[in-house]
Motif scaffolding. Structure first.
Motif, PDB file in Angstrom:
ATOM      1  N   GLU A 124       0.846  -1.186   0.000  1.00 41.89           N
ATOM      2  CA  GLU A 124       0.000   0.000   0.000  1.00 41.89           C
ATOM      3  C   GLU A 124       0.884   1.240   0.000  1.00 41.89           C
ATOM      4  OE1 GLU A 124      -2.867   2.029   3.245  1.00 41.89           O
ATOM      5  OE2 GLU A 124      -3.563   0.062   2.542  1.00 41.89           O
ATOM      6  N   TYR A 125       0.607   2.149  -0.912  1.00 46.29           N
ATOM      7  CA  TYR A 125       1.384   3.378  -1.043  1.00 46.29           C
ATOM      8  C   TYR A 125       0.423   4.560  -1.013  1.00 46.29           C
ATOM      9  CZ  TYR A 125       4.926   0.105  -2.775  1.00 46.29           C
ATOM     10  OH  TYR A 125       5.799  -0.950  -2.908  1.00 46.29           O
ATOM     11  N   ARG A 126       0.754   5.595  -0.242  1.00 48.35           N
ATOM     12  CA  ARG A 126      -0.119   6.752  -0.113  1.00 48.35           C
ATOM     13  C   ARG A 126       0.539   8.007  -0.694  1.00 48.35           C
ATOM     14  NH1 ARG A 126      -4.683   6.293   2.861  1.00 48.35           N
ATOM     15  NH2 ARG A 126      -4.972   4.328   4.025  1.00 48.35           N
ATOM     16  N   ASP A 127      -0.334   8.900  -1.183  1.00 50.71           N
ATOM     17  CA  ASP A 127       0.101  10.183  -1.734  1.00 50.71           C
ATOM     18  C   ASP A 127       1.246   9.971  -2.723  1.00 50.71           C
ATOM     19  OD1 ASP A 127       0.123  12.954  -2.098  1.00 50.71           O
ATOM     20  OD2 ASP A 127       1.617  13.255  -0.514  1.00 50.71           O
ATOM     21  N   PHE A 155      -2.229   9.990  -6.467  1.00 45.78           N
ATOM     22  CA  PHE A 155      -3.305   9.195  -5.896  1.00 45.78           C
ATOM     23  C   PHE A 155      -3.225   9.276  -4.377  1.00 45.78           C
ATOM     24  CE2 PHE A 155      -2.660   7.133 -10.029  1.00 45.78           C
ATOM     25  CZ  PHE A 155      -3.972   7.050 -10.487  1.00 45.78           C
ATOM     26  N   ASP A 156      -4.390   9.302  -3.736  1.00 45.46           N
ATOM     27  CA  ASP A 156      -4.397   9.248  -2.272  1.00 45.46           C
ATOM     28  C   ASP A 156      -3.822   7.919  -1.791  1.00 45.46           C
ATOM     29  OD1 ASP A 156      -5.571  11.734  -2.134  1.00 45.46           O
ATOM     30  OD2 ASP A 156      -7.614  10.946  -2.066  1.00 45.46           O
ATOM     31  N   LYS A 157      -4.149   6.858  -2.534  1.00 42.99           N
ATOM     32  CA  LYS A 157      -3.659   5.531  -2.138  1.00 42.99           C
ATOM     33  C   LYS A 157      -3.588   4.619  -3.349  1.00 42.99           C
ATOM     34  CE  LYS A 157      -6.357   2.787   0.299  1.00 42.99           C
ATOM     35  NZ  LYS A 157      -7.094   2.195   1.450  1.00 42.99           N
ATOM     36  N   CYS A 158      -2.507   3.884  -3.474  1.00 48.50           N
ATOM     37  CA  CYS A 158      -2.364   2.836  -4.488  1.00 48.50           C
ATOM     38  C   CYS A 158      -2.130   1.513  -3.755  1.00 48.50           C
ATOM     39  CB  CYS A 158      -1.191   3.118  -5.425  1.00 48.50           C
ATOM     40  SG  CYS A 158      -1.450   4.511  -6.546  1.00 48.50           S
ATOM     41  N   ARG A 296     -11.913  -0.528 -10.660  1.00 44.24           N
ATOM     42  CA  ARG A 296     -11.099  -1.510  -9.941  1.00 44.24           C
ATOM     43  C   ARG A 296     -10.478  -0.924  -8.686  1.00 44.24           C
ATOM     44  NH1 ARG A 296      -6.699  -4.500 -13.214  1.00 44.24           N
ATOM     45  NH2 ARG A 296      -6.497  -5.413 -11.149  1.00 44.24           N
ATOM     46  N   THR A 297     -10.471   0.418  -8.591  1.00 43.11           N
ATOM     47  CA  THR A 297      -9.877   1.077  -7.435  1.00 43.11           C
ATOM     48  C   THR A 297     -10.881   2.059  -6.854  1.00 43.11           C
ATOM     49  OG1 THR A 297      -8.964   2.857  -8.801  1.00 43.11           O
ATOM     50  CG2 THR A 297      -7.589   0.911  -8.476  1.00 43.11           C
ATOM     51  N   LYS A 298     -10.600   2.557  -5.673  1.00 45.40           N
ATOM     52  CA  LYS A 298     -11.416   3.622  -5.111  1.00 45.40           C
ATOM     53  C   LYS A 298     -11.386   4.803  -6.062  1.00 45.40           C
ATOM     54  CE  LYS A 298     -12.425   1.627  -1.151  1.00 45.40           C
ATOM     55  NZ  LYS A 298     -13.793   1.292  -0.744  1.00 45.40           N
TER      56      LYS A 298
END
Length: 418
Positions: A124-127, A155-158, A296-298
């Protein structure tokens, strides 16, 4: 299509493995297509080393040894590097006479198609931007990442889902940004958009190509495209906002929701809440043919809308296909190799095409037919999200009536495509 080996080998294509150069190929098949991330090769030669070990009358060649899978290699055409990759398969074949060995492989981005990100790394990666996310996933494989276009905001989150490959993880976020993930064939993953360059030459039939085969299909096209998803911020305490007076505009207006097919209660759209929905129309499909997909993502409303437009344009572009055969490896006044992801002006009287098309695939081959380049073209928006006016301005497709091809009239800003 099966390509039979040539009697005389070509020496224009060279395979370099650890300094050993092989350049007498009786069959060559080099393919780079935008529908696949990695470029591939299939080369056949007469292996004298294996032959002398098998038949007493075979003549040995000094300095050669048998090839095996797993070797890193470089392929060049006329001294120009075409691919750097790995040998995946070695296929020896023989009958009652000295046989051939076929070498099959891909450029080094092929590992991104087969393998997951490092299982020991983060999931999980953010910002994080799309480019940064791709770099982190590709680094363990020694593959660089280059973005030729603006990839949009961070992206906020990947998230890397369990079991998905590197390509799958990157592609789902690239789709939200409407960009294309491809390879430069020599060690770099490229984030780009389609048709940023011109092809080596225009395509004309009759003219500089010897064969034309087309497909203009509506099977995978729909009238309305819906993309549904859920926003990241679901539930929890609502943020305080200023009260609206009678003249106030919404603080964050979402795209206009499409009208339901009927006014029955069961057809009315769900409340906004955490649900977001994008909607795009293909006005060339005149009957009601809806298509729905899930993000597929948020996704926020902007992402869902962009993905719906991407779905519509890519399906529309891929509905028009044409294959051509060009004699030789190089084309144009600059004597260049054909490259995929380039725009070519296509004038094909039989297919009734007279506009820019995207060169989506290139296959360089040598066999009994001689030297050929097979060109796969499709609509210029098949892999991109650019506006319709920029990509389909000059149009004369296979479904256009014959009378339209001779019409001198021009479309104004409100005219509907033919």
């Amino acid at each position: 299509m099966l390509l039979l080996p040539a009697v005389d080998p070509t020496r224009r294509v060279v395979l370099d493995i650890d300094g050993r150069k092989l350049d007498q190929w009786v069959r060559v098949d080099l393919t780079h297509d935008l529908s696949e991330l990695s470029a591939s090769f299939e080369l056949s030669f007469r292996d004298e080393t294996r032959s002398i070990e098998t038949w007493e009358y075979a003549t040995p060649v000094a300095g050669e040894g048998p090839l095996d899978w797993g070797a890193k290699c470089e392929i060049s055409i006329d001294g120009e590097t075409w691919l750097i990759g790995w040998v995946d398969d070695v296929l020896p074949e023989a009958g009652n006479m000295p046989g051939t060995v076929t070498i099959i492989g891909r450029d080094i981005t092929g590992d991104l198609v087969d393998c997951p990100p490092d299982p020991r790394g983060k999931h999980e990666y953010r910002d994080i931007s799309l480019t940064e996310f791709a770099e982190k996933l590709c680094k363990p494989f020694g593959i660089k990442v280059r973005a030729d276009v603006d990839v949009g905001p961070k992206f906020d989150k990947c998230v890397v889902e369990a079991g998905e490959t590197v390509l799958s993880a990157i592609a789902k976020y690239a789709k939200q940004r409407g960009v294309l993930v491809t390879t430069d064939r020599v060690g770099t993953l490229v984030i780009t958009r389609s048709g940023q360059e011109r092809a080596a030459d225009d395509i004309a039939f009759p003219g500089n190509v010897t064969r034309s085969r087309g497909s203009f299909s509506a099977r995978e096209r729909f009238s309305d495209y819906f993309v549904k998803g859920q926003s990241e911020k679901n539930g929890g305490k609502r943020a305080k906002t200023a009260a609206l007076d009678a003249t106030a505009d919404p603080l964050d207006a979402a795209p206009t929701q499409p009208a339901p097919a009927t006014d029955a209660p069961e057809d009315v759209a769900e409340g906004a809440g955490a649900l977001v929905m994008g909607h795009a129309q293909d006005k060339e499909v005149t009957r009601w043919r809806p298509h729905i997909s899930m993000a597929r993502t948020k996704a926020n409303a902007f992402d869902a809308q962009r993905q719906a437009e991407w779905e519509m344009r890519t399906r529309r572009g891929k509905g028009d296909k044409e294959d051509y055969v060009y004699r030789g490896f190089r084309a144009g006044t600059a004597n260049q190799l054909w490259k995929p992801n380039t725009l070519a002006m296509v004038n094909d009287r039989f297919a009734r095409l007279d506009r820019d098309m995207l060169l989506a695939g290139v296959r360089v081959s040598y066999s009994q037919r001689g030297e050929e380049t097979r060109l796969r073209i499709t609509g210029p928006e098949a892999y991109d999200l650019l506006p319709e006016a920029d990509r389909r301005a000059k149009k004369s497709s296979g479904k256009t009536k014959a009378s339209a091809s001779t019409s001198a009239g021009k479309l104004d800003g409100t005219a509907r495509p033919l």
